[in-house]
Enzyme design. Structure first.
Site, short mmCIF file in Angstrom:
data_model
loop_
_atom_site.label_atom_id
_atom_site.label_comp_id
_atom_site.label_asym_id
_atom_site.label_seq_id
_atom_site.Cartn_x
_atom_site.Cartn_y
_atom_site.Cartn_z
N SER A 231 45.77 0.25 -60.24
CA SER A 231 45.00 -0.64 -59.37
C SER A 231 43.56 -0.13 -59.36
O SER A 231 43.30 0.99 -58.94
CB SER A 231 45.56 -0.66 -57.95
N ARG A 232 42.64 -0.94 -59.85
CA ARG A 232 41.24 -0.49 -59.94
C ARG A 232 40.55 -0.48 -58.59
O ARG A 232 39.47 0.09 -58.46
CB ARG A 232 40.48 -1.37 -60.94
N VAL A 233 41.15 -1.11 -57.60
CA VAL A 233 40.61 -1.00 -56.24
C VAL A 233 40.98 0.36 -55.65
O VAL A 233 40.24 0.94 -54.87
CB VAL A 233 41.13 -2.15 -55.36
#
Length: 522
Positions: free
Chosen positions: A363-365
């Site tokens: 998850s790049r968040v």
């Protein structure tokens, strides 16, 4: 009626007659076939404009060429014949939006197909295609969207306004993850939209029944562009659903949209493009295939406080062939989204459900959108699982392991067992936090691996009875959960001790044969 009354009525009607000239551009069908018509005479038509054929069938102007216009027919092409009149509407495709659509099944154009009442004339209409919010209009994604799936919420958290791709081979549980996420949004003020592209009608009926039985249809809308629908309708369905979801986002609310799946959407667009004689590129897809999905997914966003802080979260699904994530469509969508959940066939067949690979899923968040409680109890989980996977492959070739390696393997094995989850069984926040703390703290190593699931059942029962005050405190998602950690550990240790006492004692394998209890079958 006397003559004066008739005269008054005539004067009233004549007063409402417009004497201004009306410009109405009319074209004619040059040829038709395979859901596409070539129309001449519409010299001023706009790209993406809706047109109406003589039979009342709607069309979408896509190709603007010198001699004719390529129109995608949004319905049956059997009702369209050569030389039929075609009128401009000077508008783009408009679709109904609002709370009237909740609990309904609509087609790719927004028309109800569930046998219910038609939508009222007062329903809000929005264009199916709209520009995505700009950078200044967006806010950071920092509010969690809980899926109820322990492995996702702990390792690859999803935030409201994020775009998280679900990718994997056929029959690996991709749709199950999406449906479980919808079920977990009960009482969370999140409105859900499920877009079924190219699926069987029986599959959609089963999905509707599942959501209806669990009370999820009251906040869900199903947009169905089935395999029997023409390619233009399948192409338009995700844009129709996004417009419906944007209505809630722009009205200070939260929405979740699931595209199932974008592989079939790209194939429908390829079919439509080839029929319109657009030049094919890689895998026969048109050159603007990336733009097709980027302008769709970029509409999912978390809006700024000035615009009401509404959000639209997207969970697109992409199907791979033989786990090849380097194919054209998977690489396209991976580069657009904010992370991916990669499901493996080998993991699925080994009995690990959900079959998410924690190594390739990301998850790049990151932790910005993760619940602080889950973040506290699962901080070491990814490292533990990575070490376990490496040690497990290494231990296959070693007969004698040192105590430290054996302990690490046992803890990883129990963590993997704890992360197994049944179908349509999302877990509340408190249950997830307690289970993850038991796995990461090593408490689960005090019980056999085959007793982990029975222990989880005992834990869930306790959180609903004796530990309900603690569960209520955890479900409020405290801003600072650290003071609760000692209380959680103490409650878990008591549960583990009680559970171990209740476990049946296994006979000592090294005891004399006469000392062992006889089997009741002998």
């Amino acid at each position: 009626m006397n003559a004066d009354d008739i005269g008054a009525i005539l004067k009233q009607q004549l007063a409402s007659v417009s004497t201004q000239p009306q410009d109405d551009e009319i074209g004619h069908v040059l040829s038709v076939g395979d859901g596409v018509a070539r129309v001449t005479g519409l010299t001023a038509v706009m790209a993406g404009e809706e047109v109406i054929f003589k039979s009342g069938t709607r069309g979408l102007a896509l190709n603007l060429e010198e001699e004719f216009v390529g129109v995608a027919i949004l319905g049956s092409d059997a009702d369209v014949e050569e030389d039929d009149e075609v009128r401009r509407t000077k508008n783009t495709i408009q679709v109904p939006c609002g709370e009237a659509l909740l609990g309904r099944i609509v087609d790719g154009l927004g028309n109800p197909i569930d046998g219910g009442e038609p939508f009222p004339d007062s329903v809000t209409m929005r264009p199916a295609e709209a520009p995505a919010p700009g950078i200044i209009q967006r806010a950071n994604v920092k509010e969690p969207l809980m899926t109820g799936i322990v492995m996702i919420d702990s390792l690859t958290a999803i935030g409201r306004g994020q775009r998280q791709l679900i990718i994997g081979d056929r029959k690996t549980g991709k749709t199950t993850i999406a449906i479980d996420t919808i079920l977990n949004q009960a009482d969370k003020d999140v409105y859900c939209f499920y877009v079924a592209i190219g699926q069987k009608r029986s599959t959609i009926a089963q999905l509707h029944e599942t959501l209806k039985q669990r009370g999820a249809m009251k906040y869900t809308t199903i947009i169905a562009a089935t395999a029997s629908d023409p390619a233009p309708v399948q192409y338009l369905a995700p844009f129709t659903a996004t417009a419906m979801a944007e209505h809630f986002r722009d009205n200070k609310k939260h929405a979740l949209i699931i595209y199932d799946d974008l592989t079939k959407h790209a194939q429908a667009y390829r079919q439509l493009s080839l029929l319109l004689r657009r030049p094919p590129g890689r895998d026969a897809f048109p050159g603007d295939n990336f733009y097709l999905h980027s302008r769709l997914l970029e509409r999912s966003a978390k809006l700024s406080e000035e615009l009401g802080s509404g959000s639209l979260t997207a969970l697109p699904i992409v199907e791979t062939q033989a786990s090849d994530i380097s194919a054209y469509i998977p690489t396209n969508v991976i580069s657009i989204t904010d992370g991916q959940l990669f499901l493996e066939s080998s993991t699925f067949n080994a009995g690990q459900r959900p079959a998410i690979n924690p190594g390739t899923s990301v998850s790049r968040v990151g932790g910005d959108a993760q619940s602080k409680l889950i973040k506290m109890v699962s901080s070491s989980l990814r490292i533990d699982l990575a070490q376990y996977r490496e040690l497990a492959s290494f231990s296959q070739f070693v007969s004698d392991l040192d105590p430290a390696t054996s302990a690490r393997l046992e803890q990883g094995r129990r963590a993997m067992t704890a992360l197994k989850q049944g179908v349509h069984a999302p877990m509340p926040l408190a249950n997830q936090a307690m289970l993850l703390l038991a796995a990461t703290s090593g408490l689960l190593t005090q019980i056999p691996n085959d007793a982990v699931k029975p222990f989880q059942k005992a834990l869930d029962d306790a959180l609903g009875t004796t530990l309900k005050p603690l569960a209520d405190e955890l479900n409020t998602s405290p801003a600072d959960p650290k003071p609760l950690k000692d209380k959680m550990l103490a409650a878990l240790q008591t549960l583990v001790d009680d559970f171990k006492t209740a476990l049946p004692q296994k006979p000592d394998e090294h005891a004399p044969a006469g000392a062992r209890p006889k089997s009741p079958n002998l």
